[in-house]
Write an enzyme that holds these catalytic residues in place. Structure first.
Site, short mmCIF file in Angstrom:
data_model
loop_
_atom_site.label_atom_id
_atom_site.label_comp_id
_atom_site.label_asym_id
_atom_site.label_seq_id
_atom_site.Cartn_x
_atom_site.Cartn_y
_atom_site.Cartn_z
N ASP A 260 0.81 -1.16 0.08
CA ASP A 260 0.10 -0.03 0.19
C ASP A 260 0.86 0.98 0.44
O ASP A 260 1.81 1.19 0.97
CB ASP A 260 -0.73 -0.18 1.48
CG ASP A 260 -2.18 1.08 1.23
OD1 ASP A 260 -1.67 2.11 0.83
OD2 ASP A 260 -3.09 0.80 1.24
N THR B 100 -0.50 -9.29 -14.00
CA THR B 100 -1.15 -9.67 -13.14
C THR B 100 -3.15 -9.12 -14.11
O THR B 100 -2.68 -7.51 -14.36
CB THR B 100 -1.84 -9.32 -11.42
OG1 THR B 100 -1.73 -7.92 -11.12
CG2 THR B 100 -0.66 -9.95 -10.71
N LYS B 101 -3.40 -9.15 -13.58
CA LYS B 101 -4.80 -8.64 -13.84
C LYS B 101 -4.27 -6.99 -14.39
O LYS B 101 -5.35 -6.74 -15.43
CB LYS B 101 -6.00 -9.37 -14.33
CG LYS B 101 -6.57 -8.95 -13.01
CD LYS B 101 -8.05 -10.27 -12.38
CE LYS B 101 -8.68 -9.90 -11.38
NZ LYS B 101 -9.98 -10.62 -11.51
#
Length: 276
Positions: A180, A254-255
């Site tokens: 994050d 990743t997507k």
């Protein structure tokens, strides 16, 4: 027609982090209107010269529901692939049923990249820390569907796992993908990549071991590069002038990353090696 109380129960919470993002604290993410209040046991301001809280955890509690398939994976695969947090030194050979190089992954989201890398590297053990229950269930489900045997999951704060369960020099690598970024300046102290944690990770790496971080937030990439470069136990493997590494072949797109790249967003990889 539902009553008002029932309707309130089913209202979707206003914030859901992307499933692929590893997160960095045990409290709910602040909103724009949330004052940056001290946590229990902390003073209202950091000491002079300290840019991070006294205690940084490797996760934030997130809302989410475990699916039927994930719940079944917990029941059928959990006994083999979930490693309980004990607060005592972990015998890695016993946990995995073999002696092999071990990589620690901090925050794997829904486990897409973790499963991919574990399949590419069957000779490596992967000890993976994540507290988000649907994410743990999703990785367990992938383990079953893909016949993966070289993953163990600790559903606990990775910082405490490091401090209490892993010996110095016990790791061949550490993966920390898309932590994050805590975009607001007043929340930067909550970012996971801070000097004390980087030094802790470096101590746990064996000579020649590596720390691989990736982020899609350029200001965080810049801070990562500054903080990790300042750790004397680590050396940057990048050959480019900017200090960032080419994406290693083992880390998949990743997507969510593909979506960002289509929108023109960048991704920055940092790979540092433990000095002998």
């Amino acid at each position: 027609m539902r009553c008002d109380a029932c309707r309130a129960f089913f209202i979707r919470p206003p914030f859901f982090p992307l499933p692929h993002r590893a997160v960095t604290d045990s409290i709910d993410r602040p909103t724009d209107d949330t004052p940056d209040l001290p946590r229990e046991g902390e003073s209202s301001s950091a000491p002079e010269g300290v840019a991070h809280p006294k205690r940084i955890k490797s996760f934030v509690r997130r809302a989410g529901r475990t699916t039927t398939g994930q719940a079944k994976a917990f029941e059928t695969l959990g006994p083999q692939f979930l490693q309980a947090y004990t607060g005592q030194p972990l015998d890695l050979a016993q946990a995995f049923g073999r002696s092999a190089p071990t990589v620690l992954e901090i925050g794997f989201g829904m486990g897409e990249a973790t499963a991919h890398i574990a399949r590419l590297k069957p000779e490596v053990n992967f000890l993976c820390c994540e507290v988000h229950e649907p994410g743990v269930g999703a990785l367990l489900k992938r383990i079953g569907e893909q016949g993966i045997t070289n993953i163990r999951i600790v559903q606990h704060d990775a910082v405490e796992v490091l401090d209490h369960m892993l010996a110095d020099g016990s790791l061949a690598g550490v993966h920390l993908f898309f932590p994050d970024p805590w975009h607001k300046k007043r929340h930067h102290k909550r970012r996971l990549i801070q000097p004390p944690l980087v030094h802790n990770l470096a101590r746990h790496l064996q000579a020649g071991g590596y720390l691989h971080c990736a982020t899609d937030w350029e200001p965080y990439a810049q801070q990562m590069l500054e903080v990790i470069s300042a750790e004397p136990l680590l050396a940057n493997t990048a050959t480019s002038a900017g200090g960032y590494a080419d994406k290693p072949d083992y880390r998949p797109l990743t997507k969510f990353e593909n979506r960002g790249l289509r929108l023109g967003h960048g991704v920055w990889d940092l790979v540092f090696q433990r000095r002998a």
